[in-house]
Design a protein around this motif. Structure first.
Motif, PDB file in Angstrom:
ATOM      1  N   UNK A  23       0.863  -1.191   0.000  1.00 49.23           N
ATOM      2  CA  UNK A  23       0.000   0.000   0.000  1.00 49.23           C
ATOM      3  C   UNK A  23       0.895   1.235   0.000  1.00 49.23           C
ATOM      4  N   UNK A  24       0.624   2.139  -0.933  1.00 53.79           N
ATOM      5  CA  UNK A  24       1.377   3.387  -0.992  1.00 53.79           C
ATOM      6  C   UNK A  24       0.997   4.226   0.232  1.00 53.79           C
ATOM      7  N   UNK A  25       1.955   4.479   1.134  1.00 52.20           N
ATOM      8  CA  UNK A  25       1.585   5.171   2.375  1.00 52.20           C
ATOM      9  C   UNK A  25       1.044   6.581   2.128  1.00 52.20           C
ATOM     10  N   UNK A  26       1.482   7.226   1.022  1.00 52.63           N
ATOM     11  CA  UNK A  26       1.040   8.607   0.756  1.00 52.63           C
ATOM     12  C   UNK A  26      -0.415   8.646   0.266  1.00 52.63           C
ATOM     13  N   UNK A  28      -2.515   5.858  -0.044  1.00 51.11           N
ATOM     14  CA  UNK A  28      -3.376   4.805   0.506  1.00 51.11           C
ATOM     15  C   UNK A  28      -3.850   3.847  -0.563  1.00 51.11           C
ATOM     16  N   UNK A  29      -3.296   3.970  -1.793  1.00 49.94           N
ATOM     17  CA  UNK A  29      -3.733   3.071  -2.874  1.00 49.94           C
ATOM     18  C   UNK A  29      -2.912   1.789  -2.920  1.00 49.94           C
ATOM     19  N   UNK A 233      -7.855   2.416   4.144  1.00 48.77           N
ATOM     20  CA  UNK A 233      -7.010   1.259   3.913  1.00 48.77           C
ATOM     21  C   UNK A 233      -5.758   1.416   4.754  1.00 48.77           C
ATOM     22  N   UNK A 234      -5.304   0.361   5.366  1.00 53.61           N
ATOM     23  CA  UNK A 234      -4.082   0.479   6.154  1.00 53.61           C
ATOM     24  C   UNK A 234      -3.318  -0.836   6.104  1.00 53.61           C
TER      25      UNK A 234
END
Ligand code: FAD
Length: 266
Positions: A23-26, A28-29, A233-234
């Motif tokens: 998951x892209x932390x910036x 959330x995708x 999403x996490x």
């Protein structure tokens, strides 16, 4: 008894590579660039079952998928394996669809195809895994449906005898056609592609339909037609505490029991 059979097929991320999904932390995708796409494994079982039924009774097998342009790959694969015709539902209007909006689009396409005796789905998609599309689609088509099916037999020209897996056993049920059946992986072993299948790919019928082609109101499609929303999403972080015990085995066992009691786990 020629039968028109529709198989719903979805392109999914290959489950063998799920550990590459991040998951892209910036934003959330989900990032799945390194993950190859395949035909949803249970949809391959559904296709295999359709091909076996066609071999027994004659008829036509049509595969339908809703997805982006690259979903054509799984339709080509289905044609190579033996499907007669493939339809890709591809339009920006379908983007962001949840399971209900997906079912609306598939129902519109199947209704447009005309007389269909049997709709086959996988029991679940390996990625979304909601198990919802099949039953929702049956409801929209006004067909009876069965899920978790591990065997399909024909009692007569108009009636199926289905074996449905349940906890600690199975159910045998009869169901009139037209019907929708969602199958499990254990129903069969899908065939391998043949050189002839590959050679005849370009002779098979492939169509792309957009939202306007299937006559479903825009309010039922894509994000607008989706009553569910992804609220967040996490990435789950699992943190572990470590403690090294020393002493004799008896002392260490006593220490473990004391520690577990301390934590309220015993
Ligand atoms: P299941 O119900 O588990 O699948 C059962 C069977 O239904 C499959 O084996 C297959 O036979 C059939 N089936 C399922 N999907 C298809 C299909 N597309 N075509 C043909 N047959 C099918 N996903 C995206 O890729 N892009 C998005 O933008 C997107 N936005 C979403 C937005 C929201 C709010 C939500 C909740 C989900 C979104 N999804 C998106 C996921 C998408 O909705 C699901 O993948 C889709 O609805 C199918 O559900 P499922 O994967 O759980 O299928």
């Amino acid at each position: 008894m020629p039968l028109n059979i529709v198989v719903c097929v979805k392109q999914v991320a290959d489950p063998d590579y799920f550990n590459e999904i991040t998951i892209d932390p910036a934003s959330g995708r989900i990032r799945r660039e390194k993950v190859p796409s395949i035909l949803n494994p249970m949809d391959e079982n559904a296709l295999e079952e359709a091909l076996r039924i066609r071999e027994r009774f004659s008829g036509k097998v049509t595969t339908v998928s809703m997805g982006p342009p690259q979903a054509k790959e799984v339709l080509d694969w289905a044609l190579i394996l033996g499907a007669d015709e493939a339809i890709l539902l591809c339009d920006k209007a379908f983007a962001g669809a949840d399971s209900l909006a997906t079912a609306y689009a598939l129902a519109g396409a199947i209704e447009k195809l005309g007389e269909v005796a049997l709709v086959l789905c996988g029991n679940a998609a390996a990625d979304g895994d909601t198990h919802q599309v099949g039953p929702q689609l049956a409801e929209l088509l006004g067909m009876p449906h069965a899920t978790y099916v591990r065997q399909i037999d024909f009692k007569d020209d108009e009636t199926l005898t289905l074996t449905r897996a349940i906890e600690y056993g199975h159910l045998t049920i009869e169901m009139g056609l037209p019907a929708l059946v969602a199958v499990l992986a254990e129903i069969n072993v899908p065939r391998q592609p043949t050189a002839e299948g590959i050679m005849t790919l370009l002779e098979k019928e492939y169509k792309e339909w957009q939202a306007d082609d299937i006559g479903v109101p825009a309010a039922n499609l894509g994000l607008d037609g989706s009553p569910t929303r992804v609220a967040g999403m996490y990435e789950q972080k699992i943190e572990r505490r470590q403690k090294v015990l020393t002493g004799t085995p008896e002392e260490m066992v006593k220490a473990v029991i004391a520690e577990l009691r301390n934590e309220g786990l015993l």
